[in-house]
Design a protein around this motif. Structure first.
Motif, PDB file in Angstrom:
ATOM      1  N   LEU A   1       0.834  -1.072   0.091  1.00 44.83           N
ATOM      2  CA  LEU A   1       0.114   0.064  -0.239  1.00 44.83           C
ATOM      3  C   LEU A   1       1.156   1.013  -0.028  1.00 44.83           C
ATOM      4  CD1 LEU A   1      -2.727   1.280   0.186  1.00 44.83           C
ATOM      5  CD2 LEU A   1      -2.560   1.344   2.608  1.00 44.83           C
ATOM      6  N   GLY A   2       1.980   1.110   0.809  1.00 45.58           N
ATOM      7  CA  GLY A   2       2.765   2.432   0.923  1.00 45.58           C
ATOM      8  C   GLY A   2       3.319   2.620  -0.602  1.00 45.58           C
ATOM      9  N   ARG A   3       3.826   1.652  -1.249  1.00 47.48           N
ATOM     10  CA  ARG A   3       4.552   1.790  -2.661  1.00 47.48           C
ATOM     11  C   ARG A   3       3.227   2.274  -3.588  1.00 47.48           C
ATOM     12  NH1 ARG A   3       8.572  -3.515  -2.706  1.00 47.48           N
ATOM     13  NH2 ARG A   3       9.845  -2.730  -0.911  1.00 47.48           N
ATOM     14  N   ALA A   4       2.233   1.877  -3.637  1.00 51.57           N
ATOM     15  CA  ALA A   4       1.177   2.193  -4.515  1.00 51.57           C
ATOM     16  C   ALA A   4       0.522   3.642  -4.131  1.00 51.57           C
ATOM     17  CB  ALA A   4      -0.183   1.328  -3.937  1.00 51.57           C
ATOM     18  N   ALA A   5       0.646   4.036  -2.762  1.00 55.91           N
ATOM     19  CA  ALA A   5       0.332   5.364  -2.461  1.00 55.91           C
ATOM     20  C   ALA A   5       1.245   6.235  -3.191  1.00 55.91           C
ATOM     21  CB  ALA A   5       0.171   5.490  -0.979  1.00 55.91           C
ATOM     22  N   TRP A   6       2.636   5.807  -3.131  1.00 55.67           N
ATOM     23  CA  TRP A   6       3.880   6.537  -3.473  1.00 55.67           C
ATOM     24  C   TRP A   6       3.405   6.919  -5.059  1.00 55.67           C
ATOM     25  CZ3 TRP A   6       7.758   9.470  -2.516  1.00 55.67           C
ATOM     26  CH2 TRP A   6       8.803   9.784  -3.656  1.00 55.67           C
ATOM     27  N   GLY A   7       3.267   5.932  -5.723  1.00 55.97           N
ATOM     28  CA  GLY A   7       2.989   5.902  -7.270  1.00 55.97           C
ATOM     29  C   GLY A   7       1.862   6.947  -7.392  1.00 55.97           C
ATOM     30  N   ALA A   8       0.782   6.696  -7.073  1.00 54.10           N
ATOM     31  CA  ALA A   8      -0.427   7.459  -6.939  1.00 54.10           C
ATOM     32  C   ALA A   8      -0.304   8.885  -6.884  1.00 54.10           C
ATOM     33  CB  ALA A   8      -1.699   6.844  -6.274  1.00 54.10           C
TER      34      ALA A   8
END
Length: 128
Positions: free
Chosen positions: A47-54
């Motif tokens: 989730l942290g990595r996905a949030a970063w990308g978004a």
């Protein structure tokens, strides 16, 4: 209907419940909690990595000096005061992502406490 609201199969939905109802000893409970900890940790990282990308428009894999969850929280998500110009929608998204990441961290901390309690119950003088 979005994928988040689509019903899941009974096997996927009941896996944790079925495994939990089979526990019959403190050792098996410890193993079960260890699996919960690993799952929550993977969820938090993903989730942290996905949030970063978004939030940045660049995937985590395409980012030099890739940040960890604490950096993502501190630099992009945690807000005690909404920055000037931030829309309510953006602030809500960031706050909800931060809350979810912190909740997953709380699961990690709680599972560590369960492990410590298990160790202390067996040998209160053992070094943690």
């Amino acid at each position: 209907m979005s994928s988040m609201t689509e019903p899941t199969t009974a096997t996927t939905e009941d896996t944790w419940v079925e495994r939990g109802q089979e526990i019959d000893s403190p050792d098996r409970l410890r193993d079960y909690v260890a699996e919960i900890r690993a799952t929550a940790s993977h969820m938090q990282t993903g989730l942290g990595r996905a949030a970063w990308g978004a939030l940045t428009g660049r995937s985590w894999l395409e980012t030099p000096n890739r940040p960890g969850v604490p950096e993502i929280l501190g630099e992009h998500l945690e807000m005690t005061i909404t920055p000037p110009g931030t829309t309510a929608a953006d602030a809500t998204l960031r706050q909800s992502l931060a809350t979810l990441l912190v909740a997953l961290d709380a699961v990690d901390r709680a599972t560590l406490t369960v492990w410590l309690a298990h160790v202390a119950a067996k040998d209160p003088a053992r070094t943690a």
